[in-house]
Design a protein around this motif. Structure first.
Motif, PDB file in Angstrom:
ATOM      1  N   ILE A  31     102.017   8.125 107.477  1.00 41.56           N
ATOM      2  CA  ILE A  31     103.402   8.029 107.002  1.00 41.56           C
ATOM      3  C   ILE A  31     104.137   6.866 107.660  1.00 41.56           C
ATOM      4  CG2 ILE A  31     105.608   9.239 106.730  1.00 41.56           C
ATOM      5  CD1 ILE A  31     103.293  10.391 105.028  1.00 41.56           C
ATOM      6  N   VAL A  32     104.202   6.835 108.974  1.00 48.27           N
ATOM      7  CA  VAL A  32     104.865   5.720 109.659  1.00 48.27           C
ATOM      8  C   VAL A  32     104.091   5.322 110.914  1.00 48.27           C
ATOM      9  CG1 VAL A  32     107.208   6.281 108.858  1.00 48.27           C
ATOM     10  CG2 VAL A  32     106.439   7.131 111.050  1.00 48.27           C
ATOM     11  N   THR A  33     104.316   4.083 111.312  1.00 48.94           N
ATOM     12  CA  THR A  33     103.839   3.578 112.599  1.00 48.94           C
ATOM     13  C   THR A  33     105.039   2.996 113.323  1.00 48.94           C
ATOM     14  OG1 THR A  33     101.622   3.087 111.769  1.00 48.94           O
ATOM     15  CG2 THR A  33     102.326   1.902 113.735  1.00 48.94           C
ATOM     16  N   VAL A  34     105.120   3.283 114.606  1.00 46.67           N
ATOM     17  CA  VAL A  34     106.199   2.777 115.452  1.00 46.67           C
ATOM     18  C   VAL A  34     105.564   1.930 116.554  1.00 46.67           C
ATOM     19  CG1 VAL A  34     108.090   3.407 116.987  1.00 46.67           C
ATOM     20  CG2 VAL A  34     107.602   4.816 115.009  1.00 46.67           C
ATOM     21  N   GLN A  35     106.100   0.718 116.742  1.00 53.65           N
ATOM     22  CA  GLN A  35     105.628  -0.179 117.799  1.00 53.65           C
ATOM     23  C   GLN A  35     106.812  -0.579 118.660  1.00 53.65           C
ATOM     24  OE1 GLN A  35     103.457  -2.960 114.859  1.00 53.65           O
ATOM     25  NE2 GLN A  35     102.572  -3.358 116.870  1.00 53.65           N
ATOM     26  N   THR A  86     120.672   9.832 130.516  1.00 52.41           N
ATOM     27  CA  THR A  86     121.156  11.192 130.269  1.00 52.41           C
ATOM     28  C   THR A  86     120.702  11.758 128.924  1.00 52.41           C
ATOM     29  OG1 THR A  86     123.230  10.259 129.485  1.00 52.41           O
ATOM     30  CG2 THR A  86     123.152  11.006 131.774  1.00 52.41           C
ATOM     31  N   GLN A  87     120.982  11.066 127.843  1.00 52.50           N
ATOM     32  CA  GLN A  87     120.691  11.646 126.538  1.00 52.50           C
ATOM     33  C   GLN A  87     119.729  10.815 125.699  1.00 52.50           C
ATOM     34  OE1 GLN A  87     124.442  12.411 124.661  1.00 52.50           O
ATOM     35  NE2 GLN A  87     124.778  14.245 125.851  1.00 52.50           N
ATOM     36  N   ALA A  88     119.104   9.844 126.288  1.00 57.14           N
ATOM     37  CA  ALA A  88     118.201   8.995 125.527  1.00 57.14           C
ATOM     38  C   ALA A  88     116.946   9.770 125.147  1.00 57.14           C
ATOM     39  CB  ALA A  88     117.834   7.764 126.341  1.00 57.14           C
ATOM     40  N   ARG A  89     116.475   9.543 123.926  1.00 60.84           N
ATOM     41  CA  ARG A  89     115.217  10.129 123.460  1.00 60.84           C
ATOM     42  C   ARG A  89     114.296   8.992 123.070  1.00 60.84           C
ATOM     43  NH1 ARG A  89     116.661  13.782 118.548  1.00 60.84           N
ATOM     44  NH2 ARG A  89     117.880  11.965 118.072  1.00 60.84           N
ATOM     45  N   THR A  90     113.025   9.156 123.313  1.00 64.31           N
ATOM     46  CA  THR A  90     112.074   8.140 122.884  1.00 64.31           C
ATOM     47  C   THR A  90     111.789   8.321 121.402  1.00 64.31           C
ATOM     48  OG1 THR A  90     110.131   9.496 123.347  1.00 64.31           O
ATOM     49  CG2 THR A  90     110.958   8.088 125.156  1.00 64.31           C
ATOM     50  N   PRO A  91     111.354   7.266 120.737  1.00 62.52           N
ATOM     51  CA  PRO A  91     110.960   7.401 119.326  1.00 62.52           C
ATOM     52  C   PRO A  91     109.872   8.455 119.137  1.00 62.52           C
ATOM     53  CG  PRO A  91     111.206   5.101 119.907  1.00 62.52           C
ATOM     54  CD  PRO A  91     111.317   5.876 121.189  1.00 62.52           C
ATOM     55  N   THR A  92     108.964   8.578 120.088  1.00 57.38           N
ATOM     56  CA  THR A  92     107.907   9.580 119.941  1.00 57.38           C
ATOM     57  C   THR A  92     108.461  10.996 120.025  1.00 57.38           C
ATOM     58  OG1 THR A  92     107.374   9.293 122.269  1.00 57.38           O
ATOM     59  CG2 THR A  92     106.001   8.126 120.704  1.00 57.38           C
ATOM     60  N   ALA A  93     109.472  11.218 120.855  1.00 57.23           N
ATOM     61  CA  ALA A  93     110.106  12.540 120.924  1.00 57.23           C
ATOM     62  C   ALA A  93     110.769  12.875 119.588  1.00 57.23           C
ATOM     63  CB  ALA A  93     111.124  12.592 122.055  1.00 57.23           C
ATOM     64  N   ILE A  94     111.403  11.895 118.981  1.00 55.90           N
ATOM     65  CA  ILE A  94     112.047  12.092 117.679  1.00 55.90           C
ATOM     66  C   ILE A  94     110.993  12.400 116.613  1.00 55.90           C
ATOM     67  CG2 ILE A  94     113.367  10.927 115.859  1.00 55.90           C
ATOM     68  CD1 ILE A  94     114.779   9.394 118.260  1.00 55.90           C
ATOM     69  N   LEU A  95     109.881  11.667 116.626  1.00 54.11           N
ATOM     70  CA  LEU A  95     108.800  11.927 115.665  1.00 54.11           C
ATOM     71  C   LEU A  95     108.221  13.327 115.869  1.00 54.11           C
ATOM     72  CD1 LEU A  95     106.929   8.494 115.660  1.00 54.11           C
ATOM     73  CD2 LEU A  95     108.406   9.420 113.855  1.00 54.11           C
ATOM     74  N   ARG A  96     108.064  13.738 117.103  1.00 53.48           N
ATOM     75  CA  ARG A  96     107.534  15.088 117.371  1.00 53.48           C
ATOM     76  C   ARG A  96     108.499  16.166 116.879  1.00 53.48           C
ATOM     77  NH1 ARG A  96     105.545  12.442 122.278  1.00 53.48           N
ATOM     78  NH2 ARG A  96     103.307  12.218 121.995  1.00 53.48           N
ATOM     79  N   GLU A  97     109.800  15.926 116.998  1.00 54.82           N
ATOM     80  CA  GLU A  97     110.789  16.868 116.452  1.00 54.82           C
ATOM     81  C   GLU A  97     110.612  16.996 114.941  1.00 54.82           C
ATOM     82  OE1 GLU A  97     114.555  15.170 117.532  1.00 54.82           O
ATOM     83  OE2 GLU A  97     114.381  15.753 119.636  1.00 54.82           O
ATOM     84  N   THR A 104     110.680  -1.437 126.986  1.00 52.24           N
ATOM     85  CA  THR A 104     112.137  -1.297 126.915  1.00 52.24           C
ATOM     86  C   THR A 104     112.573  -0.499 125.683  1.00 52.24           C
ATOM     87  OG1 THR A 104     112.336  -3.413 125.771  1.00 52.24           O
ATOM     88  CG2 THR A 104     112.562  -3.440 128.179  1.00 52.24           C
ATOM     89  N   ILE A 105     111.663  -0.104 124.846  1.00 55.17           N
ATOM     90  CA  ILE A 105     111.803   0.719 123.640  1.00 55.17           C
ATOM     91  C   ILE A 105     112.465  -0.030 122.487  1.00 55.17           C
ATOM     92  CG2 ILE A 105     112.615   2.865 122.617  1.00 55.17           C
ATOM     93  CD1 ILE A 105     112.383   4.154 125.380  1.00 55.17           C
ATOM     94  N   TYR A 106     113.693  -0.491 122.671  1.00 51.69           N
ATOM     95  CA  TYR A 106     114.366  -1.194 121.569  1.00 51.69           C
ATOM     96  C   TYR A 106     114.517  -2.659 121.921  1.00 51.69           C
ATOM     97  CZ  TYR A 106     115.241   3.480 119.867  1.00 51.69           C
ATOM     98  OH  TYR A 106     115.074   4.756 119.415  1.00 51.69           O
ATOM     99  N   PRO A 107     114.390  -3.528 120.917  1.00 45.17           N
ATOM    100  CA  PRO A 107     114.135  -3.242 119.505  1.00 45.17           C
ATOM    101  C   PRO A 107     112.696  -2.773 119.287  1.00 45.17           C
ATOM    102  CG  PRO A 107     114.091  -5.610 119.859  1.00 45.17           C
ATOM    103  CD  PRO A 107     114.473  -4.974 121.178  1.00 45.17           C
ATOM    104  N   LEU A 108     112.505  -2.035 118.193  1.00 43.82           N
ATOM    105  CA  LEU A 108     111.181  -1.568 117.827  1.00 43.82           C
ATOM    106  C   LEU A 108     110.906  -1.900 116.369  1.00 43.82           C
ATOM    107  CD1 LEU A 108     111.454   1.131 115.901  1.00 43.82           C
ATOM    108  CD2 LEU A 108     111.760   2.287 118.058  1.00 43.82           C
TER     109      LEU A 108
END
Length: 142
Positions: free
Chosen positions: A70-74, A14-25, A78-82
């Motif tokens: 600035i940052v790298t996300v891997q 329902t309300q989950a956001r991916t890390p990439t969506a957060i970075l794009r915001e 399953t997304i988390y843990p990242l």
């Protein structure tokens, strides 16, 4: 003969956001804060071993598209843990959930080191004669 459903119920998140969506915001917010003088981008590296890798960089179009990582996300499927890597200090942080990711990302983006990078880019934009045509004295795109 009816096939048996072996999947069970599949519930849409329902309300989950991916890390990439957060970075794009955050990229959109930086663009707004700097009036387009600095542009943040999220770029995906080729996936390896089911690991997704995204780089968040800041680019200054007025100074030959100079790019600062600035940052790298891997993360896995399953997304988390990242793993969140601060590219300005090379410090890695493990984030077990979205809340931890948000906290750590905020700490990086509002850090002294990142603010220095942003300030340095804005100063160079302001002092670059070729940039004067596209950026005003406050670092805003004209």
């Amino acid at each position: 003969m009816n096939a048996e459903n072996m999947w069970g119920e599949i519930v849409e998140p329902t309300q989950a956001r991916t890390p990439t969506a957060i970075l794009r915001e955050q990229a959109a917010i930086l663009d707004e804060l700097t009036h387009g003088a600095l542009i943040a981008s999220v770029e995906q590296e080729p996936a390896t071993n089911n690991t997704l890798i995204y780089n968040f960089d800041i680019t200054a179009p007025a100074i030959n598209n100079h790019k600062c990582p600035i940052v790298t996300v891997q993360y896995s499927m399953t997304i988390y843990p990242l793993t969140l890597t601060d590219r300005t200090t090379q410090v890695q942080r493990q984030c077990l959930n979205e809340e931890a990711f948000l906290t750590n990302l905020k700490n990086i983006l509002s850090s002294t080191q990142v603010k220095r990078v942003i300030a340095a880019l804005l100063i160079q934009i302001r002092e670059n004669p070729s940039a004067q045509k596209t950026v005003d004295k406050d670092g805003r795109r004209a």
